[in-house]
Scaffold this motif. Sequence first.
Motif, PDB file in Angstrom:
ATOM      1  N   UNK A  56     -82.400 -36.684  50.458  1.00 29.82           N
ATOM      2  CA  UNK A  56     -81.492 -35.722  51.096  1.00 29.82           C
ATOM      3  C   UNK A  56     -80.496 -35.167  50.069  1.00 29.82           C
ATOM      4  N   UNK A  57     -79.920 -36.002  49.234  1.00 35.21           N
ATOM      5  CA  UNK A  57     -78.968 -35.493  48.237  1.00 35.21           C
ATOM      6  C   UNK A  57     -79.671 -34.604  47.213  1.00 35.21           C
ATOM      7  N   UNK A  58     -80.916 -34.936  46.853  1.00 35.42           N
ATOM      8  CA  UNK A  58     -81.698 -34.093  45.943  1.00 35.42           C
ATOM      9  C   UNK A  58     -81.925 -32.712  46.569  1.00 35.42           C
ATOM     10  N   UNK A  59     -82.307 -32.686  47.845  1.00 28.09           N
ATOM     11  CA  UNK A  59     -82.555 -31.405  48.505  1.00 28.09           C
ATOM     12  C   UNK A  59     -81.271 -30.592  48.663  1.00 28.09           C
ATOM     13  N   UNK A  60     -80.167 -31.249  48.924  1.00 24.51           N
ATOM     14  CA  UNK A  60     -78.887 -30.537  49.018  1.00 24.51           C
ATOM     15  C   UNK A  60     -78.529 -29.892  47.681  1.00 24.51           C
ATOM     16  N   UNK A  61     -78.761 -30.632  46.595  1.00 27.62           N
ATOM     17  CA  UNK A  61     -78.482 -30.090  45.260  1.00 27.62           C
ATOM     18  C   UNK A  61     -79.382 -28.893  44.975  1.00 27.62           C
ATOM     19  N   UNK A  62     -80.664 -29.008  45.301  1.00 31.46           N
ATOM     20  CA  UNK A  62     -81.601 -27.902  45.080  1.00 31.46           C
ATOM     21  C   UNK A  62     -81.250 -26.697  45.939  1.00 31.46           C
ATOM     22  N   UNK A  63     -80.820 -26.940  47.181  1.00 36.62           N
ATOM     23  CA  UNK A  63     -80.419 -25.849  48.064  1.00 36.62           C
ATOM     24  C   UNK A  63     -79.224 -25.106  47.481  1.00 36.62           C
ATOM     25  N   UNK A  64     -78.279 -25.853  46.924  1.00 39.00           N
ATOM     26  CA  UNK A  64     -77.090 -25.241  46.333  1.00 39.00           C
ATOM     27  C   UNK A  64     -77.445 -24.370  45.133  1.00 39.00           C
ATOM     28  N   UNK A  65     -78.465 -24.795  44.363  1.00 39.92           N
ATOM     29  CA  UNK A  65     -78.893 -24.069  43.158  1.00 39.92           C
ATOM     30  C   UNK A  65     -79.858 -22.929  43.459  1.00 39.92           C
ATOM     31  N   UNK A  66     -80.339 -22.821  44.680  1.00 45.39           N
ATOM     32  CA  UNK A  66     -81.375 -21.848  45.040  1.00 45.39           C
ATOM     33  C   UNK A  66     -80.834 -20.418  45.014  1.00 45.39           C
ATOM     34  N   UNK A  67     -81.310 -19.572  44.096  1.00 51.43           N
ATOM     35  CA  UNK A  67     -80.821 -18.193  44.037  1.00 51.43           C
ATOM     36  C   UNK A  67     -81.312 -17.352  45.218  1.00 51.43           C
ATOM     37  N   UNK A  68     -82.328 -17.794  45.928  1.00 49.08           N
ATOM     38  CA  UNK A  68     -82.872 -17.041  47.061  1.00 49.08           C
ATOM     39  C   UNK A  68     -82.549 -17.706  48.393  1.00 49.08           C
ATOM     40  N   UNK A  69     -81.460 -18.435  48.443  1.00 47.25           N
ATOM     41  CA  UNK A  69     -81.074 -19.138  49.671  1.00 47.25           C
ATOM     42  C   UNK A  69     -80.723 -18.161  50.791  1.00 47.25           C
ATOM     43  N   UNK A  70     -80.009 -17.116  50.477  1.00 47.97           N
ATOM     44  CA  UNK A  70     -79.583 -16.172  51.523  1.00 47.97           C
ATOM     45  C   UNK A  70     -80.734 -15.252  51.912  1.00 47.97           C
ATOM     46  N   UNK A  71     -80.732 -14.854  53.158  1.00 53.59           N
ATOM     47  CA  UNK A  71     -81.786 -13.975  53.668  1.00 53.59           C
ATOM     48  C   UNK A  71     -81.710 -12.604  52.992  1.00 53.59           C
ATOM     49  N   UNK A  72     -80.524 -12.201  52.577  1.00 53.58           N
ATOM     50  CA  UNK A  72     -80.355 -10.914  51.898  1.00 53.58           C
ATOM     51  C   UNK A  72     -81.095 -10.905  50.567  1.00 53.58           C
ATOM     52  N   UNK A  73     -80.926 -11.958  49.785  1.00 57.57           N
ATOM     53  CA  UNK A  73     -81.619 -12.043  48.491  1.00 57.57           C
ATOM     54  C   UNK A  73     -83.130 -12.103  48.665  1.00 57.57           C
ATOM     55  N   UNK A  74     -83.585 -12.842  49.693  1.00 53.32           N
ATOM     56  CA  UNK A  74     -85.036 -12.939  49.942  1.00 53.32           C
ATOM     57  C   UNK A  74     -85.599 -11.593  50.392  1.00 53.32           C
ATOM     58  N   UNK A  75     -84.861 -10.882  51.238  1.00 52.88           N
ATOM     59  CA  UNK A  75     -85.312  -9.569  51.705  1.00 52.88           C
ATOM     60  C   UNK A  75     -85.365  -8.575  50.550  1.00 52.88           C
ATOM     61  N   UNK A  76     -84.368  -8.617  49.676  1.00 57.80           N
ATOM     62  CA  UNK A  76     -84.357  -7.738  48.510  1.00 57.80           C
ATOM     63  C   UNK A  76     -85.537  -8.052  47.591  1.00 57.80           C
ATOM     64  N   UNK A  77     -85.838  -9.331  47.410  1.00 54.06           N
ATOM     65  CA  UNK A  77     -86.984  -9.729  46.586  1.00 54.06           C
ATOM     66  C   UNK A  77     -88.277  -9.187  47.180  1.00 54.06           C
ATOM     67  N   UNK A 133     -88.623  -6.636  49.102  1.00 52.18           N
ATOM     68  CA  UNK A 133     -88.625  -5.170  49.044  1.00 52.18           C
ATOM     69  C   UNK A 133     -88.991  -4.651  47.657  1.00 52.18           C
ATOM     70  N   UNK A 134     -88.729  -5.443  46.633  1.00 52.90           N
ATOM     71  CA  UNK A 134     -88.980  -4.974  45.268  1.00 52.90           C
ATOM     72  C   UNK A 134     -90.266  -5.534  44.659  1.00 52.90           C
ATOM     73  N   UNK A 135     -90.973  -6.382  45.394  1.00 59.82           N
ATOM     74  CA  UNK A 135     -92.194  -7.002  44.876  1.00 59.82           C
ATOM     75  C   UNK A 135     -93.403  -6.578  45.708  1.00 59.82           C
ATOM     76  N   UNK A 136     -94.555  -6.972  45.229  1.00 56.78           N
ATOM     77  CA  UNK A 136     -95.788  -6.780  45.970  1.00 56.78           C
ATOM     78  C   UNK A 136     -95.662  -7.535  47.304  1.00 56.78           C
ATOM     79  N   UNK A 137     -96.076  -6.938  48.423  1.00 59.92           N
ATOM     80  CA  UNK A 137     -95.908  -7.592  49.729  1.00 59.92           C
ATOM     81  C   UNK A 137     -96.553  -8.979  49.833  1.00 59.92           C
ATOM     82  N   UNK A 138     -97.569  -9.241  49.049  1.00 60.75           N
ATOM     83  CA  UNK A 138     -98.230 -10.550  49.134  1.00 60.75           C
ATOM     84  C   UNK A 138     -97.537 -11.615  48.279  1.00 60.75           C
ATOM     85  N   UNK A 139     -96.554 -11.219  47.483  1.00 59.41           N
ATOM     86  CA  UNK A 139     -95.833 -12.163  46.620  1.00 59.41           C
ATOM     87  C   UNK A 139     -94.845 -12.976  47.425  1.00 59.41           C
ATOM     88  N   UNK A 140     -94.849 -14.298  47.229  1.00 55.14           N
ATOM     89  CA  UNK A 140     -93.890 -15.159  47.909  1.00 55.14           C
ATOM     90  C   UNK A 140     -92.615 -15.294  47.095  1.00 55.14           C
TER      91      UNK A 140
END
Length: 103
Positions: free
Chosen positions: A67-88, A90-97
Amino acid sequence: LGCRDTVKGDDGNQVLHLPAVLPKVPGRLYFLFGKPIEMKGMDNVLTDRKKANEVYLQIESEVENVVSYLKRKRKEDPYRSITRRALYHATQDPSTQVPTFEP
């Protein structure tokens, strides 16, 4: 007319606050399966309180570490917010995760 016009005294003078409901924006889910805990040959755990406590503490420690490992990774995740994921998306191939971390 207010809803407390019939109530006298201090109770009638209170400000009425209505609860507001704000939906939470969906976030990423973070999960990790820890290493299996081998219980084969540990039949005495059912009858030996001391051994059962040792196994419990081992399991508790493993869960807390994951749990502490996942919390640390979540904090470091640059794509945590839905806005950043949506922007990604929008700018990538639709099949790209959206990138994730490697454990």
